[in-house]
Structure formats: structure tokens, C-alpha cells
Design a protein around this motif. Structure first.
Motif, PDB file in Angstrom:
ATOM      1  N   VAL A   1       0.820  -1.217   0.000  1.00 28.25           N
ATOM      2  CA  VAL A   1       0.000   0.000   0.000  1.00 28.25           C
ATOM      3  C   VAL A   1       0.853   1.265   0.000  1.00 28.25           C
ATOM      4  O   VAL A   1       0.357   2.349  -0.292  1.00 28.25           O
ATOM      5  CB  VAL A   1      -0.964   0.013   1.212  1.00 28.25           C
ATOM      6  N   SER A   2       2.121   1.126   0.343  1.00 31.04           N
ATOM      7  CA  SER A   2       3.000   2.301   0.385  1.00 31.04           C
ATOM      8  C   SER A   2       4.211   2.127  -0.530  1.00 31.04           C
ATOM      9  O   SER A   2       5.280   2.679  -0.270  1.00 31.04           O
ATOM     10  CB  SER A   2       3.469   2.558   1.819  1.00 31.04           C
ATOM     11  N   GLY A   3       4.041   1.355  -1.575  1.00 29.49           N
ATOM     12  CA  GLY A   3       5.150   1.110  -2.488  1.00 29.49           C
ATOM     13  C   GLY A   3       5.863  -0.192  -2.182  1.00 29.49           C
ATOM     14  O   GLY A   3       5.861  -0.670  -1.054  1.00 29.49           O
ATOM     15  N   PHE A   4       6.461  -0.764  -3.202  1.00 25.54           N
ATOM     16  CA  PHE A   4       7.151  -2.052  -3.097  1.00 25.54           C
ATOM     17  C   PHE A   4       8.235  -2.009  -2.013  1.00 25.54           C
ATOM     18  O   PHE A   4       9.055  -1.094  -1.976  1.00 25.54           O
ATOM     19  CB  PHE A   4       7.770  -2.408  -4.447  1.00 25.54           C
ATOM     20  N   ALA A   5       8.220  -2.996  -1.125  1.00 27.24           N
ATOM     21  CA  ALA A   5       9.180  -3.052  -0.011  1.00 27.24           C
ATOM     22  C   ALA A   5      10.455  -3.758  -0.471  1.00 27.24           C
ATOM     23  O   ALA A   5      10.536  -4.984  -0.457  1.00 27.24           O
ATOM     24  CB  ALA A   5       8.561  -3.772   1.180  1.00 27.24           C
ATOM     25  N   ARG A   6      11.449  -2.975  -0.871  1.00 25.45           N
ATOM     26  CA  ARG A   6      12.685  -3.556  -1.380  1.00 25.45           C
ATOM     27  C   ARG A   6      13.567  -4.126  -0.262  1.00 25.45           C
ATOM     28  O   ARG A   6      14.482  -4.892  -0.523  1.00 25.45           O
ATOM     29  CB  ARG A   6      13.474  -2.497  -2.154  1.00 25.45           C
ATOM     30  N   TRP A   7      13.275  -3.752   0.975  1.00 21.91           N
ATOM     31  CA  TRP A   7      14.135  -4.155   2.090  1.00 21.91           C
ATOM     32  C   TRP A   7      13.922  -5.606   2.516  1.00 21.91           C
ATOM     33  O   TRP A   7      14.721  -6.155   3.265  1.00 21.91           O
ATOM     34  CB  TRP A   7      13.907  -3.233   3.284  1.00 21.91           C
ATOM     35  N   ILE A   8      12.852  -6.245   2.052  1.00 22.45           N
ATOM     36  CA  ILE A   8      12.603  -7.628   2.444  1.00 22.45           C
ATOM     37  C   ILE A   8      12.718  -8.529   1.216  1.00 22.45           C
ATOM     38  O   ILE A   8      11.983  -8.355   0.239  1.00 22.45           O
ATOM     39  CB  ILE A   8      11.227  -7.797   3.132  1.00 22.45           C
ATOM     40  N   PRO A   9      13.648  -9.483   1.204  1.00 21.91           N
ATOM     41  CA  PRO A   9      13.778 -10.378   0.059  1.00 21.91           C
ATOM     42  C   PRO A   9      12.595 -11.333  -0.029  1.00 21.91           C
ATOM     43  O   PRO A   9      11.966 -11.670   0.978  1.00 21.91           O
ATOM     44  CB  PRO A   9      15.084 -11.137   0.347  1.00 21.91           C
ATOM     45  N   GLU A  10      12.288 -11.773  -1.245  1.00 22.24           N
ATOM     46  CA  GLU A  10      11.129 -12.640  -1.462  1.00 22.24           C
ATOM     47  C   GLU A  10      11.241 -13.954  -0.706  1.00 22.24           C
ATOM     48  O   GLU A  10      10.227 -14.576  -0.374  1.00 22.24           O
ATOM     49  CB  GLU A  10      10.953 -12.912  -2.956  1.00 22.24           C
ATOM     50  N   GLU A  11      12.462 -14.389  -0.393  1.00 24.84           N
ATOM     51  CA  GLU A  11      12.646 -15.613   0.379  1.00 24.84           C
ATOM     52  C   GLU A  11      12.057 -15.492   1.783  1.00 24.84           C
ATOM     53  O   GLU A  11      11.750 -16.498   2.426  1.00 24.84           O
ATOM     54  CB  GLU A  11      14.145 -15.960   0.493  1.00 24.84           C
ATOM     55  N   PHE A  12      11.891 -14.254   2.258  1.00 25.36           N
ATOM     56  CA  PHE A  12      11.396 -14.024   3.616  1.00 25.36           C
ATOM     57  C   PHE A  12       9.932 -13.577   3.652  1.00 25.36           C
ATOM     58  O   PHE A  12       9.448 -13.160   4.702  1.00 25.36           O
ATOM     59  CB  PHE A  12      12.262 -12.969   4.321  1.00 25.36           C
ATOM     60  N   TYR A  13       9.236 -13.663   2.534  1.00 25.90           N
ATOM     61  CA  TYR A  13       7.840 -13.241   2.517  1.00 25.90           C
ATOM     62  C   TYR A  13       6.976 -14.059   3.484  1.00 25.90           C
ATOM     63  O   TYR A  13       5.900 -13.615   3.898  1.00 25.90           O
ATOM     64  CB  TYR A  13       7.261 -13.340   1.103  1.00 25.90           C
ATOM     65  N   TRP A  14       7.429 -15.263   3.849  1.00 31.40           N
ATOM     66  CA  TRP A  14       6.668 -16.072   4.797  1.00 31.40           C
ATOM     67  C   TRP A  14       6.526 -15.352   6.135  1.00 31.40           C
ATOM     68  O   TRP A  14       5.559 -15.583   6.874  1.00 31.40           O
ATOM     69  CB  TRP A  14       7.326 -17.439   5.001  1.00 31.40           C
ATOM     70  N   THR A  15       7.458 -14.434   6.452  1.00 34.14           N
ATOM     71  CA  THR A  15       7.387 -13.717   7.724  1.00 34.14           C
ATOM     72  C   THR A  15       6.238 -12.717   7.754  1.00 34.14           C
ATOM     73  O   THR A  15       5.846 -12.262   8.836  1.00 34.14           O
ATOM     74  CB  THR A  15       8.702 -12.972   8.020  1.00 34.14           C
ATOM     75  N   ILE A  16       5.709 -12.356   6.587  1.00 34.56           N
ATOM     76  CA  ILE A  16       4.544 -11.470   6.522  1.00 34.56           C
ATOM     77  C   ILE A  16       3.313 -12.229   6.050  1.00 34.56           C
ATOM     78  O   ILE A  16       2.332 -11.634   5.608  1.00 34.56           O
ATOM     79  CB  ILE A  16       4.824 -10.241   5.631  1.00 34.56           C
ATOM     80  N   GLY A  17       3.368 -13.573   6.125  1.00 37.76           N
ATOM     81  CA  GLY A  17       2.206 -14.389   5.809  1.00 37.76           C
ATOM     82  C   GLY A  17       1.904 -14.532   4.337  1.00 37.76           C
ATOM     83  O   GLY A  17       0.763 -14.796   3.954  1.00 37.76           O
ATOM     84  N   CYS A  18       2.923 -14.386   3.494  1.00 40.38           N
ATOM     85  CA  CYS A  18       2.720 -14.481   2.048  1.00 40.38           C
ATOM     86  C   CYS A  18       3.565 -15.603   1.455  1.00 40.38           C
ATOM     87  O   CYS A  18       4.512 -16.092   2.075  1.00 40.38           O
ATOM     88  CB  CYS A  18       3.088 -13.164   1.374  1.00 40.38           C
TER      89      CYS A  18
END
Length: 207
Positions: free
Chosen positions: A125-142
Motif C-alpha cells: 500500500v506504500s510502495g514495493f518493499a525492497r528491504w525484504i527479500p522474497e525468500e522471507f515473505y513467509w514472515t509477513i504471511g505471504c
């Protein structure tokens, strides 16, 4: 088959998110759906829902208040309120694609399948979060990078996109309230524990 979609919330700040979620559920391509919203122990939030005609005037929506604190107890309350053949769970800050329910149901033609889930993509909602790698998306429930993207057997699905046959709860019981989010206490694992218990109890079953 009738599908019950359960939404649990204890966050007044997500009220408008839930409005958007309900709109996405009402517009599903599959129409035999009931929607259950369970408020986790916040009576003021419960009163806000039942006094809002957007929710109270829709005969597909049931609004309930959990008797005990915590996400597991809220989910269990939703299951007890349900009348669907399939019980699906989605998070209060999610938006369902129009064919979400239809795609879940396609898999239940196989009687060995007791649970089904699917992909969850972040909606920035506030722009793509470049600080979190896609390998860690599980930490945000994705869904995350390296996760299997084709249909496969799994141990469990994420709670933000999971479903089970209704009779599974009659066989193995409910989510264990010793696990799962309580207020801001980020306990996890209720989906995993329930799924393992179901797979172990029902011989030949698959998720």
C-alpha cells in the motif's frame, strides 16, 4: 457444496480492510457462500459491525463474538457457527481474487483431500518493499520465493488462505488454543498443529 468463509479480527484499524475483503467475497464467481466474521473479544468492535448496514443487511454475513481470547478460539467459534461443507479461512487484511473459492473447490473432487490452500501475494500500500527479500515473505504471511508453485501435497497451509472439509473438525476437534495469536503476542503454529493432527488421524488423507 456450500462454502463458509471465516474472517477473524481484533483490529479496529482494519475495519475498512474488512469492507474491501467482504466486497471481494461478495463478487466471487462461486455464489453458494456464507461469510462469518468473528470479533476476538472486543465488544466495541462487535457493536460497530452489527450496527453497520453494509454487514447487518447482507443475509450471507454472520457476525459473532468469540467467548475466549485468541485467534484459535476465534477460528473455533467461526467453525461452530458455520453451515458449509467446506470451511475456508482468510485474513482480515486480505483481498480474494474472484475465482478464489472456485479454485479451492476444484480440488475437493478427490475424497482423499481434506484441506486446500493457495498462493498469497503481498499488496504493497506504500510502495514495493525492497528491504525484504522474497525468500522471507513467509514472515509477513505471504507465499515466498522457492515455494512450490504447482499443485503438491503439503504438511499445512498458511492460515491466511486455507480450507478444510467441515467433517474434519468433527473427527479431530478444533484448533488448539495453546497456539495462535493472542492480542499482540505473536504466537503461531495453530494451523500446523491442526493439520498434522488431521493427517495423522485420517489414514490416506492429503492437504
Amino acid at each position: 457444496m456450500k462454502v463458509t468463509v471465516i474472517i477473524c479480527t481484533n483490529a479496529p484499524e482494519r475495519y475498512l480492510d474488512i469492507v474491501g475483503l467482504i466486497e471481494s467475497l461478495i463478487s466471487q464467481t462461486y455464489t453458494n457462500i456464507e461469510i462469518i466474521i468473528i470479533i476476538d473479544q472486543i465488544i466495541e468492535l462487535y457493536n460497530r459491525f452489527i450496527s453497520d448496514s453494509f454487514f447487518s443487511d447482507n443475509n450471507k454475513i454472520i457476525i459473532g463474538l468469540s467467548d475466549y481470547k485468541g485467534l484459535s478460539n476465534a477460528r473455533n467459534t467461526g467453525v461452530k457457527f458455520s453451515s458449509g461443507d467446506i470451511i475456508a479461512f482468510i485474513d482480515d487484511d486480505a483481498i480474494a481474487k474472484q475465482d478464489w473459492v472456485c479454485n479451492l473447490l476444484k480440488n475437493y473432487s478427490d475424497p482423499s483431500i481434506i484441506g486446500v490452500g493457495g498462493m498469497m501475494k503481498p499488496l504493497w500500500v506504500s510502495g514495493f518493499a525492497r528491504w525484504i527479500p522474497e525468500e522471507f515473505y513467509w514472515t509477513i504471511g505471504c507465499s515466498y520465493k522457492s515455494q512450490c508453485l504447482s499443485k503438491c501435497n503439503v504438511r499445512s497451509n498458511f492460515g491466511s488462505n486455507m480450507s478444510f472439509r467441515r467433517e474434519i473438525f468433527d473427527v479431530v476437534g478444533f484448533f488448539d488454543p495453546n497456539y495462535g495469536l493472542i492480542d499482540n503476542n505473536l504466537r503461531t503454529g495453530e494451523e500446523t498443529e491442526f493439520s498434522i493432527r488431521a493427517l495423522n488421524r485420517i489414514i490416506g488423507s492429503r492437504i
